[in-house]
Design an enzyme around this catalytic site. Structure first.
Site, PDB file in Angstrom:
ATOM      1  N   LYS A   1      43.981  30.295  42.516  1.00 31.82           N
ATOM      2  CA  LYS A   1      43.736  31.064  41.296  1.00 31.82           C
ATOM      3  C   LYS A   1      45.064  31.560  40.740  1.00 31.82           C
ATOM      4  O   LYS A   1      46.077  31.513  41.439  1.00 31.82           O
ATOM      5  CB  LYS A   1      42.811  32.235  41.618  1.00 31.82           C
ATOM      6  CG  LYS A   1      43.382  33.154  42.694  1.00 31.82           C
ATOM      7  CD  LYS A   1      42.339  34.102  43.252  1.00 31.82           C
ATOM      8  CE  LYS A   1      42.988  34.983  44.315  1.00 31.82           C
ATOM      9  NZ  LYS A   1      42.038  35.791  45.045  1.00 31.82           N
TER      10      LYS A   1
ATOM     11  N   ARG B   1      33.425  45.682  44.590  1.00 31.24           N
ATOM     12  CA  ARG B   1      33.932  45.032  43.392  1.00 31.24           C
ATOM     13  C   ARG B   1      32.774  44.196  42.868  1.00 31.24           C
ATOM     14  O   ARG B   1      32.060  44.611  41.986  1.00 31.24           O
ATOM     15  CB  ARG B   1      35.141  44.177  43.785  1.00 31.24           C
ATOM     16  CG  ARG B   1      35.874  43.535  42.660  1.00 31.24           C
ATOM     17  CD  ARG B   1      37.219  42.940  43.108  1.00 31.24           C
ATOM     18  NE  ARG B   1      37.087  41.856  44.078  1.00 31.24           N
ATOM     19  CZ  ARG B   1      38.119  41.150  44.557  1.00 31.24           C
ATOM     20  NH1 ARG B   1      39.356  41.435  44.166  1.00 31.24           N
ATOM     21  NH2 ARG B   1      37.946  40.183  45.416  1.00 31.24           N
TER      22      ARG B   1
ATOM     23  N   TYR C   1      70.202  48.480  25.852  1.00 33.82           N
ATOM     24  CA  TYR C   1      69.477  49.394  24.976  1.00 33.82           C
ATOM     25  C   TYR C   1      69.562  50.839  25.442  1.00 33.82           C
ATOM     26  O   TYR C   1      69.586  51.116  26.643  1.00 33.82           O
ATOM     27  CB  TYR C   1      67.982  49.016  24.961  1.00 33.82           C
ATOM     28  CG  TYR C   1      67.657  47.819  24.105  1.00 33.82           C
ATOM     29  CD1 TYR C   1      67.877  47.837  22.717  1.00 33.82           C
ATOM     30  CD2 TYR C   1      67.091  46.673  24.666  1.00 33.82           C
ATOM     31  CE1 TYR C   1      67.554  46.733  21.939  1.00 33.82           C
ATOM     32  CE2 TYR C   1      66.763  45.580  23.900  1.00 33.82           C
ATOM     33  CZ  TYR C   1      67.003  45.608  22.524  1.00 33.82           C
ATOM     34  OH  TYR C   1      66.684  44.534  21.763  1.00 33.82           O
TER      35      TYR C   1
ATOM     36  N   MET D   1      63.881  41.852  26.632  1.00 31.45           N
ATOM     37  CA  MET D   1      62.740  40.942  26.614  1.00 31.45           C
ATOM     38  C   MET D   1      63.111  39.563  27.185  1.00 31.45           C
ATOM     39  O   MET D   1      62.385  38.998  28.000  1.00 31.45           O
ATOM     40  CB  MET D   1      62.226  40.799  25.181  1.00 31.45           C
ATOM     41  CG  MET D   1      60.920  40.050  25.082  1.00 31.45           C
ATOM     42  SD  MET D   1      60.402  39.775  23.387  1.00 31.45           S
ATOM     43  CE  MET D   1      59.990  41.420  22.857  1.00 31.45           C
TER      44      MET D   1
HETATM   45  C1  LIG Z   1      42.367  35.918  46.383  1.00 27.63           C
HETATM   46  C2  LIG Z   1      41.295  35.866  47.362  1.00 27.63           C
HETATM   47  C3  LIG Z   1      41.543  35.471  48.684  1.00 27.63           C
HETATM   48  C4  LIG Z   1      42.923  35.193  49.220  1.00 27.63           C
HETATM   49  O1  LIG Z   1      43.526  36.372  49.645  1.00 27.63           O
HETATM   50  P1  LIG Z   1      45.003  36.355  50.285  1.00 27.63           P
HETATM   51  O2  LIG Z   1      45.249  37.752  50.685  1.00 27.63           O
HETATM   52  O3  LIG Z   1      45.922  35.911  49.212  1.00 27.63           O
HETATM   53  O4  LIG Z   1      44.938  35.423  51.403  1.00 27.63           O
HETATM   54  C5  LIG Z   1      40.472  35.314  49.530  1.00 27.63           C
HETATM   55  N1  LIG Z   1      39.208  35.586  49.113  1.00 27.63           N
HETATM   56  C6  LIG Z   1      38.941  36.007  47.866  1.00 27.63           C
HETATM   57  C7  LIG Z   1      37.534  36.286  47.498  1.00 27.63           C
HETATM   58  C8  LIG Z   1      39.957  36.160  46.947  1.00 27.63           C
HETATM   59  O5  LIG Z   1      39.685  36.574  45.716  1.00 27.63           O
END
Ligand SMILES: *Cc1c(COP(=O)(O)O)cnc(C)c1O
Length: 824
Positions: free
Chosen positions: A494, A592, A719, A768
């Site tokens: 992701k 969550r 700046y 920037m």
């Molecule tokens: C991002 C995520 C992981 C991975 O977690 P890490 O700490 O990066 O290994 C595992 N499970 C879920 C549901 C996640 O969203």
């Protein structure tokens, strides 16, 4: 050089099933790399989770008839009637034994090289120094593992006059086996550094393991100025010839009197065998100087004259260790390999190209220089090149150089062009018409191939994120080592693979057969599919508006609420879809997303059972604090809740539903909770969230110095005049700012980058697109490279400085920073 199958059977002490005659010329351990099936002997290796026995049928269909196995297939005399199975207790040991026996056929000097850094460079330089008159057989690239070493030693043939092999170790106990295979006459230790410290308790322990290579060796070469090394070597009571070198001890076999650096060269004055000598090296960095001295000792010992040594040192070429993948002009993808132009590394590069899934409908093109190899008759050599190209699916070849041009008739590739040199190629129609192709560019530096690459690559912003794909694989294997072989793995890619670039990371992971890839939203999944990814893909945050896309592209959504469940079922029914796999998320404490593992369970089961549009493929939950011992009690509580809820779900269905809860930190900390599957995220990208240490570095953010100003003490920088100076300073501007993901809080000396290995603080506010750094105490010039983070400056140093976590820094690198991928 071939062996009959009878001979192999005897050499490895196997029990043979099958009677077919065969000659063995090639050894194979990875079924994906098959090339010459008839002469191939496949070793079915069982390594952790992977089992080579699973690929036997596939290889048989592709023409392989000879197999070394631990288990003989039950139908060996029906399905495989014309094949040979050599049954052994352990296939890896058999592979090593065969290489060992092969090695013993050769009464030529064999050099074994170990050390934490510099192995490949010393090996390649030794090759460059010796090869004009000697036929040197050496490890291709950095083939130096328990599998790589036997495959390298197997390359010794009738023409070999010297063998040079690398031995790399990552765990205690491994060197013994490598020593047995290489049986070096000359054993060389380069550097001992901190690389791969993970499995060793101390530098000294690592050094002890490496000098196992010295046992019973006639001659040893190392630098005695390194105190740990010197102590360890002394303590083993070595009896043979000691060719240690030193910069301080005149009694050493080779004494370096002085090193003078001038411009871009170093002159090394030395005394060897009581006689003075000198050579000029076209490099000035410390590591190159040391590696050159180590190489010089071996070359002199092997009889190279001082004059020849000096002549060849002066024209040593840097060793390109990596295969780079870059976006080219006109829709081309470039794979750049300037490692060398010998046949073994050509085979590795072609294998790499043919395994990438991005050639669908695009032509595979090879641009190749003359092959530089002594010993073999040229017509045999170029016939071999042609066979390799055909086997590896090259559709178009562009040969550059007088030799390959002369042997053009032997090359049997569909489309072929030849040029005398790079310049005439660059000015040709053939060059102009390259488009939408995957192009492997293979030729050592001396052929001037850099000019081709330079013209073909898309010009990039000076700031780049380099991604080391080999280390992604090492990290993958590091985490797999905590898991049972049958436990499945989801790799989290992701947020564009935590900033590293999801498409390339996915290709690498798919090649290494991970069970699932997981992205956040459907669009990320579509991009993967459009780039040839066929692995299972999980969508962690499915949008209600994208269900149809998920069905069309086989993207399996996570389901965390009744609202989502109902909408998904409705849409699937409308599309006439049945049994679409989904992943059920339980909330065990993160609060969550997710179903309540107790309260929601009866209704969830009921709803799932009364429809057939979707089917639960897995059920999972997420730890809130697996990275810290202080939450161990809470983690245990989460695990109990999860076990209870998921068991009820599993019991309600006849099919197997996979259960998973461990993330990266969980895999390492709670391997006993791995269940059916684990989810690997941050660890894949090289960071261990439990102690912020680095496993194997994957991403390096780099830029270059644009301009340097001398600024007097009473002036300010940037700046709002925030960058107050306390002394006359040299201030460098670099083309990276907060819009690239360089966090503004690092400004005003809260953070630093590295310029030529030295710390340079950010002065004043970060802008920037540009930042200013203090280089007053650093020897540097405009155009020099700057490392924002990487191996020497871990991301965690940056995240600690601004009170956040490495995840945020990594995923914050903006899209306009080009990603450049490479493999060691
Ligand atoms: C991002 C995520 C992981 C991975 O977690 P890490 O700490 O990066 O290994 C595992 N499970 C879920 C549901 C996640 O969203």
């Amino acid at each position: 050089m071939t062996y009959t199958i009878e001979k192999v059977t005897t050499l490895i002490g196997a029990h043979r099933f099958g009677t077919a005659d065969a000659n063995i010329g090639f050894l194979l351990t990875d079924s994906r790399s098959l090339c010459f099936a008839e002469e191939t002997l496949f070793f079915a290796l069982k390594s952790g989770r992977n089992d080579g026995h699973n690929y036997i049928y596939d290889l048989y269909r592709r023409g392989v008839r000879n197999f070394v196995v631990e288990d003989v297939p039950a139908d060996y005399n029906t399905t495989y009637a014309d094949a040979n199975f050599l049954k052994v207790e352990n296939s890896l040991v058999a592979l090593q034994r065969l290489a060992e026996r092969h090695r013993e056929e050769y009464d030529i000097p064999i050099v074994g090289i170990t050390g934490s850094n510099g192995k490949t460079i010393v090996k390649e330089w030794l090759y460059q120094l010796l090869s004009p008159e000697m036929n040197v057989t050496r490890s291709p690239r950095s083939y130096n593992s328990q599998i790589g070493v036997p495959l390298s030693v197997w390359l010794l043939n009738e023409q070999s006059q010297v063998g040079v092999f690398e031995a790399g170790i990552s765990e205690p106990g491994e060197m013994q086996a490598l020593r047995g295979i290489i049986q070096p006459d000359i054993a060389v230790l380069t550097f001992i550094g901190d690389a791969h410290q993970k499995n060793f308790s101390s530098l000294e322990e690592k050094c002890r393991e490496k000098v196992v290579l010295f046992h019973d060796t006639k001659t040893i070469v190392y630098c005695k100025d390194d105190e740990v090394v010197d102590r360890v070597v002394r303590s083993v009571g070595y009896k043979g010839e000691n060719l240690a070198w030193s910069m301080s001890d005149r009694s050493a076999a080779l004494f370096v009197e002085s090193v003078e650096r001038k411009g871009l060269t170093s002159t090394i004055h030395y005394i060897y065998n009581g006689e003075a000598g000198e050579y000029v090296l076209p490099f000035i960095d410390e590591a190159s100087v040391r590696n050159s001295v180590t190489t010089a000792v071996v070359a002199l010992y092997l009889g190279l004259s001082r004059e020849r040594l000096a002549e060849r040192m002066a024209s040593l070429e840097p060793v390109a260790m990596r295969l780079e993948v870059k976006k080219g002009q006109r829709g081309c993808t470039l794979i750049n390999d300037s490692y060398n132009s010998d046949i073994n590394s050509l085979d590795i590069a072609l294998d790499f190209m043919s395994r990438r899934p991005d050639h669908k409908g695009r032509k595979r093109t090879l641009i190749l220089s003359d092959i530089y190899q002594t010993g073999e008759p040229l017509d045999v050599l170029y016939k071999e090149v042609s066979d390799l190209c055909v086997q590896r699916g090259v559709e178009k070849i562009i040969g550059i150089g007088p030799q390959i041009m002369e042997h053009a008739d032997l090359i049997e590739v569909g489309e072929k062009y030849f040029f005398h040199d790079v310049t005439s190629f660059i000015h040709s129609k053939v060059f102009e018409s390259l488009s939408d192709e995957v192009i492997l560019i293979k030729g050592a530096r001396r052929f001037g191939f850099d000019n081709i690459t330079e013209l073909l690559v898309q010009k990039v912003h000076e700031t780049i994120l380099e991604v080391n794909l080999s280390n992604v694989v090492k990290n993958l294997n590091f985490y797999r080592s905590f898991m049972r072989p049958e436990t499945k793995l989801v790799c989290m890619i992701k947020a564009d693979a935590y900033g590293a670039g999801a498409v390339e990371i996915a290709k690498t992971l798919q090649d290494h057969r991970v069970d699932y890839l997981a992205v956040a939203v459907a669009d990320e999944g579509v991009t993967l599919r459009k780039n040839g990814i066929t692995s299972n893909i999980m969508i962690m945050n499915p949008e209600m508006s994208a269900f149809k896309t998920m069905f069309d592209y086989d993207l399996e959504p996570e389901v965390y609420s009744f609202r989502l469940l109902d909408a998904l079922v409705r849409e699937a029914q409308k599309e006439g879809i049945s049994n679409f796999p989904v992943h059920i998320k339980l909330d065990t404490g993160m609060h969550r997303l997710g179903f309540d593992p107790d309260k929601d369970m009866p209704e969830l089961i009921d709803r799932l059972q009364h429809q057939s549009a979707i089917v639960p493929r897995s059920v999972f939950s997420h730890f809130v604090g697996s990275d810290s011992d202080s939450f161990d009690e809470f983690s245990a509580h989460q695990f109990e809740l999860f076990k209870r809820g998921s068991s009820r779900l599993c019991a309600a269905f006849p099919h197997k539903i996979l259960r998973h809860i461990d993330n990266s930190a969980g895999i390492e900390h709670f391997p006993e909770r791995q269940l059916d599957m684990c989810r690997l995220g941050l660890g894949l990208y090289g960071y261990d969230s439990r102690d912020n240490s680095m496993i194997n570095n994957v991403t390096t953010l780099k830029t270059t110095i644009l301009q340097i100003h001398d600024v007097p003490a009473d002036e300010t920088v940037g700046y709002s005049r925030r960058g107050k100076l306390t002394r006359n300073s040299r201030i460098a501007a670099i083309p990276i700012g907060y819009a690239d993901g360089l966090n503004r809080h690092l400004g005003n000396r809260h953070g630093f980058c590295l310029v030529n290995g030295k710390k340079a603080e950010y002065v004043g506010n970060i802008c920037m697109d540009v930042a200013m750094i203090d280089v007053t105490d650093i020897d540097c010039a405009e155009g020099d490279q700057v490392v924002i983070f990487g191996e020497e400056l871990p991301v965690t140093t940056l995240s600690d400085a601004i009170d956040t976590i490495p995840y945020e820094v990594l995923t914050g690198i903006s899209n306009r920073v080009k990603r450049v991928y490479y493999q060691d």
